[in-house]
Design a protein around this motif. Sequence first.
Motif, short mmCIF file in Angstrom:
data_model
loop_
_atom_site.label_atom_id
_atom_site.label_comp_id
_atom_site.label_asym_id
_atom_site.label_seq_id
_atom_site.Cartn_x
_atom_site.Cartn_y
_atom_site.Cartn_z
N LEU A 1 0.81 -1.22 0.00
CA LEU A 1 0.00 0.00 0.00
C LEU A 1 0.85 1.27 0.00
N GLY A 2 2.17 1.10 0.07
CA GLY A 2 3.05 2.27 0.08
C GLY A 2 3.04 3.02 1.39
N LEU A 3 2.69 2.34 2.48
CA LEU A 3 2.65 2.99 3.79
C LEU A 3 4.00 2.82 4.49
N TRP A 4 4.98 3.54 3.98
CA TRP A 4 6.34 3.40 4.50
C TRP A 4 6.50 4.22 5.77
N PRO A 5 7.07 3.63 6.83
CA PRO A 5 7.35 4.40 8.05
C PRO A 5 8.31 5.56 7.76
N ALA A 6 8.25 6.58 8.59
CA ALA A 6 9.04 7.80 8.36
C ALA A 6 10.53 7.51 8.24
N ALA A 7 11.04 6.66 9.13
CA ALA A 7 12.48 6.36 9.11
C ALA A 7 12.88 5.69 7.80
N GLU A 8 12.00 4.84 7.28
CA GLU A 8 12.29 4.17 6.02
C GLU A 8 12.25 5.14 4.85
N LYS A 9 11.35 6.10 4.90
CA LYS A 9 11.31 7.12 3.85
C LYS A 9 12.63 7.89 3.79
N VAL A 10 13.14 8.22 4.97
CA VAL A 10 14.42 8.93 5.03
C VAL A 10 15.53 8.05 4.44
N ALA A 11 15.51 6.75 4.78
CA ALA A 11 16.53 5.84 4.28
C ALA A 11 16.49 5.74 2.76
N VAL A 12 15.29 5.73 2.19
CA VAL A 12 15.15 5.66 0.74
C VAL A 12 15.74 6.89 0.08
N MET A 13 15.40 8.06 0.62
CA MET A 13 15.92 9.30 0.03
C MET A 13 17.43 9.40 0.19
N GLN A 14 17.96 8.90 1.28
CA GLN A 14 19.41 8.91 1.46
C GLN A 14 20.08 8.00 0.43
N ALA A 15 19.47 6.85 0.17
CA ALA A 15 20.03 5.94 -0.82
C ALA A 15 19.97 6.55 -2.22
N LEU A 16 18.86 7.19 -2.55
CA LEU A 16 18.74 7.84 -3.85
C LEU A 16 19.76 8.96 -3.99
N ALA A 17 19.98 9.71 -2.92
CA ALA A 17 20.99 10.77 -2.96
C ALA A 17 22.38 10.17 -3.12
N ARG A 18 22.61 9.03 -2.47
CA ARG A 18 23.93 8.41 -2.54
C ARG A 18 24.29 8.01 -3.95
N VAL A 19 23.30 7.61 -4.73
CA VAL A 19 23.57 7.17 -6.11
C VAL A 19 23.31 8.28 -7.12
N GLY A 20 22.90 9.46 -6.64
CA GLY A 20 22.81 10.62 -7.52
C GLY A 20 21.51 10.79 -8.28
N VAL A 21 20.40 10.21 -7.80
CA VAL A 21 19.12 10.36 -8.52
C VAL A 21 17.99 10.79 -7.59
N ALA A 22 18.30 11.46 -6.50
CA ALA A 22 17.26 11.90 -5.56
C ALA A 22 16.27 12.84 -6.24
N ASP A 23 16.72 13.64 -7.19
CA ASP A 23 15.82 14.58 -7.87
C ASP A 23 14.76 13.87 -8.70
N GLN A 24 14.99 12.62 -9.04
CA GLN A 24 14.05 11.86 -9.85
C GLN A 24 13.15 10.94 -9.01
N ALA A 25 13.15 11.11 -7.69
CA ALA A 25 12.43 10.19 -6.79
C ALA A 25 10.96 10.04 -7.15
N GLY A 26 10.31 11.11 -7.57
CA GLY A 26 8.88 11.06 -7.84
C GLY A 26 8.51 10.64 -9.24
N GLN A 27 9.48 10.46 -10.12
CA GLN A 27 9.18 10.09 -11.49
C GLN A 27 8.92 8.59 -11.63
N ARG A 28 8.01 8.25 -12.56
CA ARG A 28 7.82 6.84 -12.85
C ARG A 28 9.11 6.27 -13.44
N ALA A 29 9.42 5.04 -13.05
CA ALA A 29 10.67 4.43 -13.49
C ALA A 29 10.76 4.36 -15.01
N GLN A 30 9.64 4.13 -15.68
CA GLN A 30 9.67 3.97 -17.13
C GLN A 30 9.99 5.25 -17.88
#
Length: 265
Positions: A123-152
């Motif tokens: 359902l996409g009900l990610w706990p707050a700490a997990e949301k932070v972890a996801v954004m940190q991982a996206l920033a680590r690999v250089g694509v945090a700005d694309q977090a909201g875009q569909r993968a395709q």
Amino acid sequence: MTSEAVLQVQGASASFGARKALDGVSLSIGRGEMVALIGPSGSGKSTLLRALTGLTRIDAGEGRITAFGQTVQAGGKVSDQIRGVRARIGMVFQQFNLVGRLSLFSNVALGMLGRIAPLRGLLGLWPAAEKVAVMQALARVGVADQAGQRAQTLSGGQQQRGAIARALVQGAEVILADEPVASLDPVAGRRVMELLCDLNRDEGLSVVVSLHQVDYALRYCRRVIALKAGKVAYDGPSEGLDHAALIDIYGPEIEEVFWEGDRPQ
């Protein structure tokens, strides 16, 4: 190589009908290593990576694969404890394995499904700490700005970075990357390889990456394992692979496996 092995393969074979994709393979991957897996088409590279996580079953017999000291599979049977082992190993595939209609954020967050209730994840009900972890991982690999875009909607390089971020969110200690740059242009391919090198150097992750591009293997990896017809044909430092050795491994394919002309003499 470090003294502590995180992955070990002992006498493993894997057959598909009459064809042996792996034929008595033995090797060990130390903690913190950056290893290239090379070899001609059909040499067993993908089969070996999949066998390391139990996705491909090895033949019955004395063959055995362990990870972090725990059995992955032995005697043709996958261990009952395989889920716990797989949680520590991140797989990155050539075709990214992202869900195209989901956002990049959601795709990366799926790496946490083993740690939260499945329904919350679906359902996409990610706990707050997990949301932070996801954004940190996206920033680590250089694509945090694309977090909201569909993968395709993302480029191949951005999707592959997202797949690596998913492995980071998973908490992987080892990354197995199966031809991760084969679908990318050379510039994007270099960036992905540089990212894997950074994670190996800075985070201490063990990385095993299968590559069709031999020049990338020699440039980015200190150790190279070459397979030929399902057997280990070379296992040693990258600088030990000269042109004669590569011709012996690849035969006529040798002219197809260099992207940028970095050929050993």
